[in-house]
Design a protein around this motif. Structure first.
Motif, PDB file in Angstrom:
ATOM      1  N   THR A   1       0.809  -1.215   0.000  1.00 50.98           N
ATOM      2  CA  THR A   1       0.000   0.000   0.000  1.00 50.98           C
ATOM      3  C   THR A   1       0.844   1.268   0.000  1.00 50.98           C
ATOM      4  O   THR A   1       0.356   2.332  -0.387  1.00 50.98           O
ATOM      5  N   ARG A   2       2.095   1.174   0.445  1.00 48.70           N
ATOM      6  CA  ARG A   2       2.962   2.346   0.391  1.00 48.70           C
ATOM      7  C   ARG A   2       3.393   2.569  -1.052  1.00 48.70           C
ATOM      8  O   ARG A   2       4.019   1.706  -1.667  1.00 48.70           O
ATOM      9  N   ILE A   3       3.093   3.741  -1.582  1.00 44.38           N
ATOM     10  CA  ILE A   3       3.420   4.020  -2.973  1.00 44.38           C
ATOM     11  C   ILE A   3       4.909   4.298  -3.109  1.00 44.38           C
ATOM     12  O   ILE A   3       5.481   5.082  -2.354  1.00 44.38           O
ATOM     13  N   GLY A   4       5.536   3.661  -4.070  1.00 44.56           N
ATOM     14  CA  GLY A   4       6.960   3.873  -4.313  1.00 44.56           C
ATOM     15  C   GLY A   4       7.571   2.635  -4.928  1.00 44.56           C
ATOM     16  O   GLY A   4       7.251   1.506  -4.543  1.00 44.56           O
ATOM     17  N   PHE A   5       8.469   2.848  -5.902  1.00 44.66           N
ATOM     18  CA  PHE A   5       9.107   1.723  -6.578  1.00 44.66           C
ATOM     19  C   PHE A   5       9.877   0.855  -5.589  1.00 44.66           C
ATOM     20  O   PHE A   5       9.797  -0.375  -5.616  1.00 44.66           O
ATOM     21  N   GLY A   6      10.614   1.498  -4.689  1.00 47.46           N
ATOM     22  CA  GLY A   6      11.374   0.741  -3.700  1.00 47.46           C
ATOM     23  C   GLY A   6      10.487  -0.025  -2.742  1.00 47.46           C
ATOM     24  O   GLY A   6      10.813  -1.145  -2.347  1.00 47.46           O
ATOM     25  N   ALA A   7       9.355   0.591  -2.378  1.00 43.83           N
ATOM     26  CA  ALA A   7       8.418  -0.100  -1.485  1.00 43.83           C
ATOM     27  C   ALA A   7       7.911  -1.374  -2.141  1.00 43.83           C
ATOM     28  O   ALA A   7       7.820  -2.425  -1.499  1.00 43.83           O
ATOM     29  N   ALA A   8       7.576  -1.295  -3.435  1.00 45.09           N
ATOM     30  CA  ALA A   8       7.084  -2.473  -4.149  1.00 45.09           C
ATOM     31  C   ALA A   8       8.166  -3.541  -4.275  1.00 45.09           C
ATOM     32  O   ALA A   8       7.918  -4.734  -4.046  1.00 45.09           O
ATOM     33  N   CYS A   9       9.371  -3.118  -4.637  1.00 36.31           N
ATOM     34  CA  CYS A   9      10.467  -4.089  -4.782  1.00 36.31           C
ATOM     35  C   CYS A   9      10.767  -4.789  -3.470  1.00 36.31           C
ATOM     36  O   CYS A   9      10.949  -6.013  -3.423  1.00 36.31           O
ATOM     37  N   HIS A  10      10.806  -4.017  -2.382  1.00 35.78           N
ATOM     38  CA  HIS A  10      11.166  -4.631  -1.104  1.00 35.78           C
ATOM     39  C   HIS A  10      10.055  -5.521  -0.574  1.00 35.78           C
ATOM     40  O   HIS A  10      10.324  -6.535   0.075  1.00 35.78           O
ATOM     41  N   ALA A  11       8.807  -5.156  -0.861  1.00 34.82           N
ATOM     42  CA  ALA A  11       7.707  -6.040  -0.476  1.00 34.82           C
ATOM     43  C   ALA A  11       7.844  -7.385  -1.168  1.00 34.82           C
ATOM     44  O   ALA A  11       7.610  -8.440  -0.569  1.00 34.82           O
ATOM     45  N   GLY A  12       8.227  -7.365  -2.441  1.00 32.79           N
ATOM     46  CA  GLY A  12       8.442  -8.610  -3.170  1.00 32.79           C
ATOM     47  C   GLY A  12       9.603  -9.411  -2.620  1.00 32.79           C
ATOM     48  O   GLY A  12       9.521 -10.637  -2.463  1.00 32.79           O
ATOM     49  N   LEU A  13      10.701  -8.730  -2.308  1.00 25.89           N
ATOM     50  CA  LEU A  13      11.869  -9.412  -1.745  1.00 25.89           C
ATOM     51  C   LEU A  13      11.518 -10.042  -0.405  1.00 25.89           C
ATOM     52  O   LEU A  13      11.906 -11.179  -0.119  1.00 25.89           O
ATOM     53  N   THR A  14      10.769  -9.350   0.425  1.00 24.01           N
ATOM     54  CA  THR A  14      10.413  -9.866   1.745  1.00 24.01           C
ATOM     55  C   THR A  14       9.431 -11.020   1.648  1.00 24.01           C
ATOM     56  O   THR A  14       9.463 -11.948   2.459  1.00 24.01           O
ATOM     57  N   ALA A  15       8.552 -10.974   0.645  1.00 26.61           N
ATOM     58  CA  ALA A  15       7.588 -12.054   0.460  1.00 26.61           C
ATOM     59  C   ALA A  15       8.197 -13.275  -0.209  1.00 26.61           C
ATOM     60  O   ALA A  15       7.648 -14.376  -0.132  1.00 26.61           O
ATOM     61  N   ALA A  16       9.335 -13.114  -0.873  1.00 29.85           N
ATOM     62  CA  ALA A  16       9.966 -14.220  -1.590  1.00 29.85           C
ATOM     63  C   ALA A  16      10.441 -15.299  -0.616  1.00 29.85           C
ATOM     64  O   ALA A  16      10.802 -15.023   0.531  1.00 29.85           O
ATOM     65  N   THR A  17      10.449 -16.531  -1.099  1.00 25.29           N
ATOM     66  CA  THR A  17      10.942 -17.655  -0.306  1.00 25.29           C
ATOM     67  C   THR A  17      12.000 -18.462  -1.053  1.00 25.29           C
ATOM     68  O   THR A  17      12.570 -19.394  -0.491  1.00 25.29           O
ATOM     69  N   ALA A  18      12.259 -18.126  -2.301  1.00 31.32           N
ATOM     70  CA  ALA A  18      13.186 -18.895  -3.128  1.00 31.32           C
ATOM     71  C   ALA A  18      14.637 -18.607  -2.753  1.00 31.32           C
ATOM     72  O   ALA A  18      14.953 -17.597  -2.113  1.00 31.32           O
ATOM     73  N   ASP A  19      15.524 -19.484  -3.180  1.00 38.70           N
ATOM     74  CA  ASP A  19      16.957 -19.285  -2.953  1.00 38.70           C
ATOM     75  C   ASP A  19      17.455 -18.037  -3.685  1.00 38.70           C
ATOM     76  O   ASP A  19      18.248 -17.261  -3.150  1.00 38.70           O
TER      77      ASP A  19
END
Length: 256
Positions: free
Chosen positions: A73-91
């Motif tokens: 919900t936080r608007i920002g390219f970095g916010a979106a990228c980091h949300a994806g990185l934090t949600a990731a579970t892959a190696d």
């Protein structure tokens, strides 16, 4: 009977295939581009489409096309990228724009290089294909930042493009804090400060689908340059502590 041996090349390919890979795709109103992008994700990899406030049905379409949707919900390219990185579970975690300007299948050799420990962070150096692929003001901003990065870290990179791959746990340990346009640069700066091997390879850069959210105008470009200049002014960051953000994947392929 002769023993069967596996060549180094075959071993490398097997390790790359065995590695789990998540591809983070920051998304803000990219419904037109999503089918093209998601069709080019390698079949054994997982696409994490991070919806950053879309109003065009992008998250619903992404889910229909088989992607896991992460909401930020936080608007920002970095916010979106980091949300994806934090949600990731892959190696291995990869990043790619969701606007059809970059082909995510080009990440396969990047992942192989990370798996083989030939590099810690692999970046795509954008080579524009056709008119309008990379506006002049965006290129100029990239040149300025590349020179500033060289002075700050010694890395002789020619691009700070969004196509990239690295190991999830190590990326989290970089403790990235920027949540705007400076996120991709901060990743490189912190990686350099940590002594990572950072390499770049040429990749074709296509005209994007739809309007750019960051570098589509002179104003947007220089706002990005300002964000990134702030990152370059930071003192070397401590490493080994992951960010405080956390996201859980919910049933139905959505995370928040």
């Amino acid at each position: 009977m002769k023993a069967v041996t596996t060549s180094p090349a075959t071993q490398s390919e097997a390790e790359t295939t065995a590695a789990t890979v998540d591809v983070v795709l920051p998304c803000l109103n990219e419904a037109e581009a999503l089918p093209w992008v998601l069709a080019r994700i390698p079949p054994t990899w997982r696409a994490l489409v991070v919806d950053n406030g879309s109003t065009d049905g992008s998250p619903e379409l992404a889910r229909e096309l088989g992607a896991t949707v992460v909401r930020e919900t936080r608007i920002g390219f970095g916010a979106a990228c980091h949300a994806g990185l934090t949600a990731a579970t892959a190696d291995i975690v990869c990043f790619c724009d969701c606007d059809a300007s970059l082909d995510p299948s080009l990440l396969v050799p990047f992942v192989r290089e990370v798996c083989d420990r030939e590099a810690d962070l692999v970046l795509g150096r954008r080579r524009p294909q056709g008119r309008g692929a990379w506006p002049a003001h965006a290129r100029l901003g990239n040149v300025v930042l590349s020179r500033m990065l060289r002075r700050r870290t010694g890395l002789r990179l020619r691009d700070l493009g969004p196509l990239r791959a690295g190991r999830r746990e190590e990326l989290l340990a970089l403790a990235l804090t920027d949540r705007r346009s400076g996120y991709p640069l901060q990743m490189v700066v912190h990686a350099a400060d940590a002594g990572w091997r950072v390499v770049e390879h040429d990749v074709p850069y296509l005209p994007r689908t739809g309007a750019s959210k960051v570098t589509g105008t002179w104003r947007g470009t220089w706002q990005a340059v300002r964000d990134m200049s702030r990152v370059l002014a930071e003192l070397p960051a401590p490493h080994g502590v992951a960010g405080a953000d956390s996201f859980a994947v919910l049933p139905g392929g959505t995370a928040q």
